[in-house]
Design a protein around this motif. Structure first.
Motif, mmCIF file in Angstrom:
data_model
loop_
_atom_site.group_PDB
_atom_site.id
_atom_site.type_symbol
_atom_site.label_atom_id
_atom_site.label_comp_id
_atom_site.label_asym_id
_atom_site.label_seq_id
_atom_site.Cartn_x
_atom_site.Cartn_y
_atom_site.Cartn_z
ATOM 1 N N GLY A 40 41.128 39.245 33.785
ATOM 2 C CA GLY A 40 42.517 38.837 33.533
ATOM 3 C C GLY A 40 42.877 38.063 32.423
ATOM 4 N N GLY A 41 41.739 37.772 31.327
ATOM 5 C CA GLY A 41 41.996 37.045 30.223
ATOM 6 C C GLY A 41 42.479 38.007 29.212
ATOM 7 N N ASP A 42 41.689 39.141 28.944
ATOM 8 C CA ASP A 42 42.484 39.873 27.844
ATOM 9 C C ASP A 42 41.847 41.363 27.939
ATOM 10 N N ALA A 43 41.245 41.825 29.016
ATOM 11 C CA ALA A 43 40.310 42.938 28.843
ATOM 12 C C ALA A 43 40.899 44.319 29.446
ATOM 13 N N LEU A 44 41.949 44.258 30.097
ATOM 14 C CA LEU A 44 42.307 45.213 30.909
ATOM 15 C C LEU A 44 43.325 46.281 30.007
ATOM 16 N N ILE A 45 42.759 46.919 29.020
ATOM 17 C CA ILE A 45 43.612 47.666 28.227
ATOM 18 C C ILE A 45 42.562 48.953 28.010
ATOM 19 N N GLU A 46 43.398 50.098 28.154
ATOM 20 C CA GLU A 46 42.783 51.333 27.896
ATOM 21 C C GLU A 46 41.881 51.334 26.674
ATOM 22 N N PRO A 47 40.696 51.945 26.877
ATOM 23 C CA PRO A 47 39.774 52.111 25.564
ATOM 24 C C PRO A 47 40.208 53.379 24.871
ATOM 25 N N SER A 48 39.662 53.570 23.697
ATOM 26 C CA SER A 48 40.082 54.688 23.186
ATOM 27 C C SER A 48 39.269 55.914 23.568
ATOM 28 N N GLY A 162 42.140 41.615 47.604
ATOM 29 C CA GLY A 162 41.021 40.994 48.260
ATOM 30 C C GLY A 162 41.309 39.368 47.792
ATOM 31 N N ALA A 163 40.250 38.752 47.812
ATOM 32 C CA ALA A 163 40.258 37.196 47.305
ATOM 33 C C ALA A 163 40.222 37.093 45.926
ATOM 34 N N LEU A 164 41.202 36.220 45.561
ATOM 35 C CA LEU A 164 41.255 36.099 44.101
ATOM 36 C C LEU A 164 40.465 34.680 43.814
ATOM 37 N N GLU A 165 39.198 34.514 43.394
ATOM 38 C CA GLU A 165 38.245 33.643 43.216
ATOM 39 C C GLU A 165 38.428 32.807 41.948
ATOM 40 N N SER A 166 38.600 33.588 40.907
ATOM 41 C CA SER A 166 38.720 32.920 39.580
ATOM 42 C C SER A 166 39.546 33.691 38.694
ATOM 43 N N TYR A 167 40.725 33.906 39.128
ATOM 44 C CA TYR A 167 41.782 35.009 38.753
ATOM 45 C C TYR A 167 42.568 34.396 37.566
ATOM 46 N N THR A 168 42.547 35.274 36.339
ATOM 47 C CA THR A 168 43.282 34.922 35.322
ATOM 48 C C THR A 168 44.527 36.049 34.768
ATOM 49 N N LEU A 169 45.727 35.718 34.682
ATOM 50 C CA LEU A 169 46.973 36.650 34.428
ATOM 51 C C LEU A 169 46.629 36.810 32.820
ATOM 52 N N LEU A 170 45.958 37.724 32.329
ATOM 53 C CA LEU A 170 46.128 38.205 30.988
ATOM 54 C C LEU A 170 46.013 37.285 29.806
ATOM 55 N N SER A 171 47.199 36.717 29.129
ATOM 56 C CA SER A 171 46.952 35.612 28.404
ATOM 57 C C SER A 171 46.361 34.370 28.852
ATOM 58 N N GLY A 172 46.687 34.026 30.382
ATOM 59 C CA GLY A 172 46.046 32.961 30.806
ATOM 60 C C GLY A 172 46.803 31.677 30.769
ATOM 61 N N GLY A 329 48.544 26.652 32.120
ATOM 62 C CA GLY A 329 47.442 26.893 33.137
ATOM 63 C C GLY A 329 47.793 26.055 34.671
ATOM 64 N N ALA A 330 49.325 25.769 34.842
ATOM 65 C CA ALA A 330 49.528 24.867 35.836
ATOM 66 C C ALA A 330 48.864 25.557 37.332
ATOM 67 N N PHE A 331 48.821 26.923 37.299
ATOM 68 C CA PHE A 331 48.244 27.614 38.417
ATOM 69 C C PHE A 331 46.886 27.792 38.354
ATOM 70 N N GLY A 332 46.019 27.040 38.491
ATOM 71 C CA GLY A 332 44.663 27.014 38.071
ATOM 72 C C GLY A 332 43.675 26.781 39.379
ATOM 73 N N PRO A 333 42.595 26.377 39.237
ATOM 74 C CA PRO A 333 41.635 26.434 40.087
ATOM 75 C C PRO A 333 41.864 25.232 41.475
#
Length: 478
Positions: A40-48, A162-172, A329-333
């Motif tokens: 969720g932080g930054d990693a969901l981008i297509e690789p080369s 499924g369950a979102l246990e420690s979910y971060t939306l991209l930039s966070g 980060g208002a929508f946090g743990p």
């Protein structure tokens, strides 16, 4: 923090962050995995193409692999005791049965179904139901039957439920380390949908697929692609817009709230070697509450990532400014509790709670290590995930979880906790721990769990409690 690694999105089932070694087909080689809080932080981008070849090497098909489908069956039987704290409520005891069925087609489909059914053994109100009613008293609770559903295994296009246990939306900067089951009487299934149509990348989520609750999305624009055309390594310079709205109409009623944020990210340094490498990022952004004049905030910081075949380390450090009640980060743990009553001296819902003007420093560290390889899904000898924010007016928020696997992965231990508003009156503290020991060849295991809880009441307050569970399980994971 990288925006380039391939992803298999595997959100860990609550209380089950173990080294479950499902019997995948012999010809299956796992893709590079990124956990949800990392992804969720930054990693969901297509690789080369070069990265994709490095991450997944196709092996020869095995005649024993058949169609490539794999499955796992398991059943846990435990006692589950619910204990009051500070004299709030009565002891209750249950026999908990938790069956699971998991079916996997690597790279295409993963389905895991099952839910804990708690049968009353003692305590509770006179004439109470045999099955604990709070687990199934609204439509959203039926979402817990879907433990994990993933369609489309190749990043960046997939659907996950499924369950979102420690979910971060991209930039966070709106949703960071969020837990949609922080309310122990509310058991929804969340959903995450991602996709890329260059130069745009989009991630959208819902915290409850069966109720009107938290929903949001972030759209990322590859600026370098716009200016220079398609590049071998995308998202070196990116702009993003995110917005999140809470309807507050499931899991208890609360006031609606909307937040929005604009972010810019630049990769300052990138060093690649084989399947790993190092990357340094800079980010800055501005956000606010639409319709709320004077409610805004700004942020700037650095992020770093180091990855090898056995180590995955991600870190972030930011300076933040808050004005008019807005905070990053208002929508946090803690949000599923704070939407009813915030931590601190003001016993009001978060949507109505004043938040002092000031500034803060936010840090996050996610570290995974395995002596053999990180390429096998769920296999980690050590994993630490921790976030902390320190405010200039004396408040401290901390949350984290530590997991380890010992004795040839037969023993798995995890501990976690949340501290909200530490250093202020009315601070909130929650902690939990779990352990699993496999024996008799790994098919049979003993499991124990325990921790503290807070239950929202009809009056909008939070009732403290605790739980303890111990029992046995059996599966065909090994």
């Amino acid at each position: 923090m990288s925006m380039r690694w391939a992803v298999v999105l595997l959100l860990i089932v609550p209380g089950a962050g173990w080294a479950e070694e499902i019997a995948y087909p012999e010809d299956y080689v796992a893709e590079e995995e990124v956990d949800p809080d990392d992804a969720g932080g930054d990693a969901l981008i297509e690789p080369s193409e070069d990265e994709r070849d490095a991450l997944v090497e196709e092996g020869p098909a095995s005649p024993n692999s058949g169609s490539g489908w794999a499955n796992r069956l398991s059943l846990e039987t435990t006692t589950w005791a619910l204990l009051p704290r500070r004299g709030a409520g009565k002891d209750e005891g249950f026999l908990q049965l938790h069956p699971r069925l998991e079916v996997v087609k690597p790279g295409f489909l993963q389905v895991e179904l099952g839910a804990p059914v708690r049968l009353r053994m003692w305590g509770g109100e006179a004439g109470g139901s045999l099955v604990r009613k709070e687990d199934w008293d609204e439509l959203s609770d039926w979402g817990q039957v879907v433990q994990n559903l993933m369609v489309g295994g190749d990043a960046p296009n997939f659907v996950w439920v499924g369950a979102l246990e420690s979910y971060t939306l991209l930039s966070g900067h709106l949703v960071r380390r969020y837990n949609n089951r922080g309310n122990p009487n509310y058991n929804p299934a969340g959903a995450v949908v991602t996709g890329m149509l260059r130069p745009l990348y989009v991630e959208a989520f819902a915290s409850d697929v069966l109720g009107a609750r938290l929903m949001g999305a972030e759209v990322v624009l590859d600026v370098q692609h716009i200016l220079m055309g398609r590049q071998p390594y995308p998202m070196k310079y990116a702009l993003s817009l995110s917005a999140v709205h809470d309807w507050g109409k499931a899991g208890g009623t609360s006031e609606p709230m909307t937040l929005a944020h604009v972010d810019g990210t630049a990769i300052l340094m990138s060093r690649r070697k084989g399947q790993g490498g190092f990357e340094l990022q800079a980010n800055a952004g501005w956000g606010g509450r639409p319709g709320e004049g004077g409610a805004w905030g700004a942020v700037a910081g650095l992020g770093a990532e180091y990855m090898s075949s056995t180590v995955d380390m991600r870190a972030r450090l930011e300076g933040r400014l808050q004005r008019g009640g807005f905070r990053q980060g208002a929508f946090g743990p803690d949000y599923e509790l704070a939407r009813f009553q915030v931590a601190g001296p003001n016993a009001v819902p978060q949507a109505d709670a004043p938040f002092p003007d000031g500034y803060s420093a936010h840090g996050e560290l996610i570290l995974s290590w395995d002596a053999e390889s990180l390429s096998v899904l769920g296999q980690r000898h050590f994993r630490l995930s921790m976030g902390a924010e320190v405010f200039n007016w004396g408040r401290v928020d901390v949350d984290g979880r530590l997991e380890t696997q010992l004795f040839h992965r037969n023993l798995s231990v995890g501990v976690g906790g949340v501290a909200v508003g530490a250093g202020q009156p009315g601070a909130r503290y929650l902690a939990s721990g779990d352990a699993r020991w496999r024996f008799l060849g790994g098919k049979l295991y003993a499991v124990g769990q325990g921790g503290t809880l807070l239950f929202p009441t009809a009056e909008g307050t939070l009732r403290p409690g605790a739980f303890a569970s111990v029992g046995l399980g059996v599966d065909n994971a090994r």
